[in-house]
Each structure stands twice: as C-alpha cells, then as structure tokens.
Scaffold this active site. Structure first.
Site, mmCIF file in Angstrom:
data_model
loop_
_atom_site.group_PDB
_atom_site.id
_atom_site.type_symbol
_atom_site.label_atom_id
_atom_site.label_comp_id
_atom_site.label_asym_id
_atom_site.label_seq_id
_atom_site.Cartn_x
_atom_site.Cartn_y
_atom_site.Cartn_z
ATOM 1 N N LYS A 127 48.575 120.614 65.904
ATOM 2 C CA LYS A 127 47.344 120.164 65.241
ATOM 3 C C LYS A 127 46.229 120.142 66.271
ATOM 4 C CE LYS A 127 45.770 118.681 61.240
ATOM 5 N NZ LYS A 127 46.190 119.015 59.857
ATOM 6 N N ASP A 167 41.239 121.776 58.132
ATOM 7 C CA ASP A 167 41.627 120.414 57.752
ATOM 8 C C ASP A 167 40.310 119.717 57.402
ATOM 9 O OD1 ASP A 167 44.057 118.431 57.830
ATOM 10 O OD2 ASP A 167 42.446 117.318 58.795
HETATM 11 P P1 NDP Z 1 37.751 118.011 53.289
HETATM 12 O O1 NDP Z 1 36.949 117.847 54.512
HETATM 13 O O2 NDP Z 1 37.590 119.221 52.438
HETATM 14 O O3 NDP Z 1 37.545 116.732 52.341
HETATM 15 C C1 NDP Z 1 37.851 115.447 52.771
HETATM 16 C C2 NDP Z 1 37.466 114.464 51.676
HETATM 17 O O4 NDP Z 1 37.919 113.161 52.048
HETATM 18 C C3 NDP Z 1 35.957 114.350 51.500
HETATM 19 O O5 NDP Z 1 35.673 113.980 50.172
HETATM 20 C C4 NDP Z 1 35.606 113.224 52.481
HETATM 21 O O6 NDP Z 1 34.405 112.536 52.150
HETATM 22 C C5 NDP Z 1 36.790 112.305 52.313
HETATM 23 N N1 NDP Z 1 37.016 111.570 53.569
HETATM 24 C C6 NDP Z 1 37.229 112.104 54.799
HETATM 25 N N2 NDP Z 1 37.343 111.144 55.705
HETATM 26 C C7 NDP Z 1 37.227 109.990 55.041
HETATM 27 C C8 NDP Z 1 37.258 108.639 55.432
HETATM 28 N N3 NDP Z 1 37.460 108.281 56.725
HETATM 29 N N4 NDP Z 1 37.108 107.700 54.470
HETATM 30 C C9 NDP Z 1 36.931 108.058 53.182
HETATM 31 N N5 NDP Z 1 36.877 109.325 52.748
HETATM 32 C C10 NDP Z 1 37.024 110.266 53.671
HETATM 33 O O7 NDP Z 1 39.273 117.844 53.755
HETATM 34 P P2 NDP Z 1 40.597 118.278 53.004
HETATM 35 O O8 NDP Z 1 40.442 118.101 51.531
HETATM 36 O O9 NDP Z 1 41.016 119.580 53.543
HETATM 37 O O10 NDP Z 1 41.635 117.192 53.564
HETATM 38 C C11 NDP Z 1 41.874 115.956 52.906
HETATM 39 C C12 NDP Z 1 43.216 115.402 53.387
HETATM 40 O O11 NDP Z 1 44.252 116.334 53.073
HETATM 41 C C13 NDP Z 1 43.326 115.156 54.888
HETATM 42 O O12 NDP Z 1 44.167 114.040 55.106
HETATM 43 C C14 NDP Z 1 44.024 116.406 55.390
HETATM 44 O O13 NDP Z 1 44.692 116.204 56.606
HETATM 45 C C15 NDP Z 1 44.994 116.652 54.247
HETATM 46 N N6 NDP Z 1 45.517 118.015 54.145
HETATM 47 C C16 NDP Z 1 44.679 119.096 54.019
HETATM 48 C C17 NDP Z 1 45.198 120.366 53.878
HETATM 49 C C18 NDP Z 1 44.349 121.552 53.624
HETATM 50 O O14 NDP Z 1 44.918 122.623 53.359
HETATM 51 N N7 NDP Z 1 43.041 121.445 53.645
HETATM 52 C C19 NDP Z 1 46.662 120.598 53.959
HETATM 53 C C20 NDP Z 1 47.452 119.386 53.997
HETATM 54 C C21 NDP Z 1 46.870 118.165 54.121
HETATM 55 P P3 NDP Z 1 33.036 112.954 52.904
HETATM 56 O O15 NDP Z 1 32.645 114.260 52.317
HETATM 57 O O16 NDP Z 1 32.125 111.839 52.586
HETATM 58 O O17 NDP Z 1 33.382 113.036 54.361
#
Ligand code: NDP
Length: 446
Positions: A127, A167
């Site tokens: 990672k 991510d």
């Molecule tokens: P994105 O950046 O596309 O979206 C993240 C979302 O979560 C946004 O809506 C963001 O809000 C919100 N968010 C992020 N940090 C926080 C926080 N500290 N508190 C509250 N809301 C938060 O990321 P992903 O959708 O790709 O990832 C989301 C999760 O899924 C993560 O845990 C990631 O590790 C996991 N994941 C992702 C994969 C992938 O293929 N993308 C694969 C497997 C797991 P805002 O826009 O306001 O920041």
C-alpha cells in the site's frame, strides 16, 4: 492460551511500531483469528510465520516537493509499504488524504496481504500514499504533485515487482498522471499501475469493481438468510468510487438506497437516491454531497457524517473510511433492525462495533473479503496487460462475480472448518492467512 499468544504478538508489534494505532488494530484482529490455526500447525509457530508477516518486507518514506499555482513550494511526505510478496508482486492502492501517515499505510498494506490471497489471483500485499490533499487543488497542481510523487516511487515499482492502484483521493485522473510520469522515467510501457484509463491499458469494469463486488458478496450473505436486495432499504456512507458503484448495483437489484454521505455530512432522500445527480456532483464537478438537495428539494442534508448510521435501514454499507462505525453506531443499526452490514471501506467498523454485529445475529461481511473485488479486478487488468488483450465489460464482470463467490465460499469454508460457523471475520482471516503461510513455508526463511 489465546490471550497469551495474541498479547505476545501485540507486545512486539506495539513496541516496534509505536503510535501506529490503526496498524495495531488490524494486526490484533488477524492474530485473534489465526491463533487457532497456529495452535493446530506447530510448524507455523516454529517458522515464526505470523511474526514475519507483521513485519513489512520493505517500507519506503520519501520527500515529495512540488510547486503550487501561486509559485509556492510545498513539501509532502510519500509512502510505499511493500508488505508481503509470498504469493505474487506487491499490490495495493495509493491513498492521498491529509490523515495519511505510516500507521494508516501499514494497516492498509497488512490487510491487503490477506485480501489479495482471498482473491485467488497471484498478488502480494502492499500500500502507498501521501498526506497530500487533492481537495481544492487545480488539475495542474494535482498533476505536478503526482509527477513529483512518481519521480521517487518509479524506482521501487514494476509490473512484476509492485503494482500500485487507486484508493481514497486517487482515481483515474491521478493514476493517469502517475502512469505518464512512470513511463517517461522508466522508458517502458508496462502495466505498472492499475485503474488506468481505457485508452492506455485500463480494464472495463475496474471502476465499478469494488462496489459491484461488495454487492455480489452481500448477495450471498442475504441468500444465506433466504432473502435478497428487492425492496430493502439501504444506507451507504461515502460518495466516492466504492459507494457510488455499490449503490448502482444495489439499485439494479431492486434495493431502495436512501442515504449517502461525504466527509462534510449526509443526505437522506426518502424517494431513493438519484445516482445520476450524485455522479454529476462527485465525479464531474468534484463538489460536495450537500449540493444534492438543490436538485432534489424533498431530500434532507445534515452536517456531520456520523449521523448517517441513525437512518433506519435493512442493509448498511460503510463505504467511506476506517473506524466510521463505532459501538454506538452499531447498536443503533441493530436497534433499527438492520439485518446485514457489508464493509466496502477498509476497516470501517471498530472492533467493538464488530462484536455488536456478530453478537446480534447481523450478517457481517468484513472488508478484506467483501471489498476484494477492486483488487481482484486490478489483477484481471494486469492479466489483460500481460496478454495485450482487452476483455469485454461482461467478461470482466462475470469473472468478478465468480471471484466474489469463491471468496465467500472460502470464508464460509474456513469458518466452518474451525468451528466458527458464519463468522466471516474469522473465516476471511484464516483462509487468507493459510494461503500466505503455506507459500511462506515453501519458500524458506526469507
Ligand atoms: P474516494 O476518494 O473515491 O471516496 C471516499 C469517500 O469517503 C468520499 O465520499 C469521502 O468524502 C469519504 N471520506 C474519506 N475520508 C473520510 C473521512 N475521514 N471521514 C468521512 N468521510 C470520508 O475513495 P474510495 O471510494 O476509493 O474508497 C473508499 C474506501 O474504500 C476506503 O476505505 C478505501 O480504502 C476502500 N477501498 C477502495 C477500493 C477502490 O477500488 N477504490 C478497493 C477496496 C477498498 P470527501 O469527498 O468529503 O472526502
């Protein structure tokens, strides 16, 4: 015995990695699950397999200097933790978020080892990331940052060595800028990153994969309860890549998704979330979820994202970030008769919350199994890159569905084999650990 074994491992991990609380949390969960496996396989204990797994093979920390649009020099910190390569090249995403520090990258890299083992594809765990915040930055600033980040990272990665992906904060735009810089520096066009654009080696269905995979996995959880998605009320936190495509697939299967969020707050739309509006705001305009109510006046926006778990639902999908569901949130979900929770985000439930779910008969799909569809499809992208072929959307989606079913079967199988029927947390940890442990045993003390 359990306590003594787990305490011993944890003492070593906490002493060697002070202050990295998320990493400690992730290790404890796995150690608690696999103690029974190690007790039954003394050769694992003799070869110190778990003690070796908790120590990354390599961790890199580097300076990322860049110049913003005002001409001011900015300095961020970059990370890549190459955790375990027993079953394949290191593989895992890159996160850009101000909260990133070594402990976050290590918890994510550690989880990735077992998740990747479950996917049935030959990839190890890693990672990376940076404390850079893409929010509010211009495209040019993001490009300059990505180039600066890759100017150091490029010498440590490669299509058979370490293959990063996206991510939080890293989507198609960032992957594109990093890929361009890698190609320029290494002078080789190779599948060194996944999540690439479709015109330069990306895979169809990679964008949808984590969210779709989560829903495929949860479909099996629901089947075991003799039910499905039709007519179920669903809450999905976050409004990024994972949440959007989990909501899309759940809606296709007949669910009524009523709430989504971002780090500012959450929206509830009793008529059902209009995903086109969310996609426009988040994917095209890079705006805030609160703007949703401008297009849908019957929906309500509430400041602060924690409250989303007070919205009554049949199915909850924490799809935003780590530790977003605590004990109180879990108790509220149970009180409101939630029957299933599937983790799209990594480690979104605290250990206390998981205890509440497991103790209340809620079907609980842990992240390293339920959200493995993203990295599995990244492995499919690597496969297509190696063959210099592109599969259709339907072909990739069919393989994704098969993989998620296989992950579910492995988790259920391992949980039953160790007398922990239906405990998918233990099942995922045990099945993932066994595969990695056996590969490590075969390769000697390295
Ligand atoms: P994105 O950046 O596309 O979206 C993240 C979302 O979560 C946004 O809506 C963001 O809000 C919100 N968010 C992020 N940090 C926080 C926080 N500290 N508190 C509250 N809301 C938060 O990321 P992903 O959708 O790709 O990832 C989301 C999760 O899924 C993560 O845990 C990631 O590790 C996991 N994941 C992702 C994969 C992938 O293929 N993308 C694969 C497997 C797991 P805002 O826009 O306001 O920041």
């Amino acid at each position: 015995m359990t306590k003594q074994f787990v305490d011993g491992i944890m003492e070593q991990v906490v002493t060697r990695n002070p202050g990295e609380v998320e990493f400690h949390q992730a290790v404890r969960e796995v150690a608690e699950s696999v103690e029974v496996v190690i007790a039954g396989n003394p050769e694992f204990a003799r070869a110190k397999v778990l003690e070796r797994i908790v120590e990354p093979e390599r961790q890199l920390m580097f300076r990322v200097p860049w110049v913003d649009d005002k001409g001011v020099v900015q300095v961020n910190r970059g990370f890549r933790v190459q955790f375990n390569s027993a079953i394949g090249p290191y593989k895992g995403g890159i996160r850009f978020h101000p909260s990133v520090y070594l402990g976050i990258i290590k918890f994510l890299g550690f989880e990735q080892i077992f998740k990747n083992a479950l996917t049935t594809t030959p990839i190890g765990g890693g990672k990376g990331g940076s404390d850079f915040d893409p929010k509010g930055k211009s495209d040019n600033e993001v490009m300059r940052f990505c180039q600066a980040f890759m100017s150091e990272l490029f010498r440590h990665i490669g299509s058979d060595t370490d293959v990063p992906a996206g991510d939080i904060g890293v989507g198609g735009r960032e992957v594109g800028y990093m890929f361009g810089q890698y190609k320029k520096l290494a002078n080789v066009f190779t599948g060194v990153l996944t999540g690439k654009g479709l015109t330069y080696g990306g895979s169809l269905a990679r964008t949808e994969a984590t969210g779709y995979g989560l829903v495929y996995f949860m479909t099996r959880m629901l089947q075991d309860r003799k039910t499905d998605w039709k007519g179920k009320t669903v809450v999905s936190s976050g409004s990024g890549n994972v949440s959007i495509y989990a909501v899309q697939k759940a809606q296709q299967l007949g669910a009524r998704v009523i709430a989504m969020s971002d780090s500012g707050g959450y929206i509830v739309d009793p008529e059902g979330i209009n995903l086109n509006t969310v996609k426009r705001i988040k994917e095209v305009e890079r705006g805030r979820i609160k703007e949703y109510v401008n297009a849908h006046p019957k929906a309500k926006y509430t400041d602060g994202c924690d409250g989303i778990w007070t919205v009554p639902c049949d199915i909850a999908m924490p799809n935003a970030t780590q530790n977003e569901v605590d004990k109180q949130a879990a108790e509220t979900l149970v009180k409101n008769k939630c029957i299933a929770v599937g983790e799209g985000a990594n480690m979104p439930s605290t250990p206390e919350a998981i205890e509440v779910f497991l103790g209340s008969g809620v079907s609980f799909g842990p992240a390293k199994a339920a959200n493995a569809g993203g990295v599995a499809t990244s492995a499919l992208e690597m496969c297509q890159n190696s063959m210099r072929l592109n599969w259709t959307f339907e072909e990739v989606d069919r393989r994704l569905n098969m993989i998620m079913n296989s992950i579910y079967d492995q988790c259920i199988g391992a949980s039953e084999a160790y007398g922990l029927k239906n405990n998918l947390v233990a099942g995922a940890n045990i099945a993932g650990f066994l595969k990695v442990a056996q590969a490590m045993m075969a390769q000697g003390i390295v």
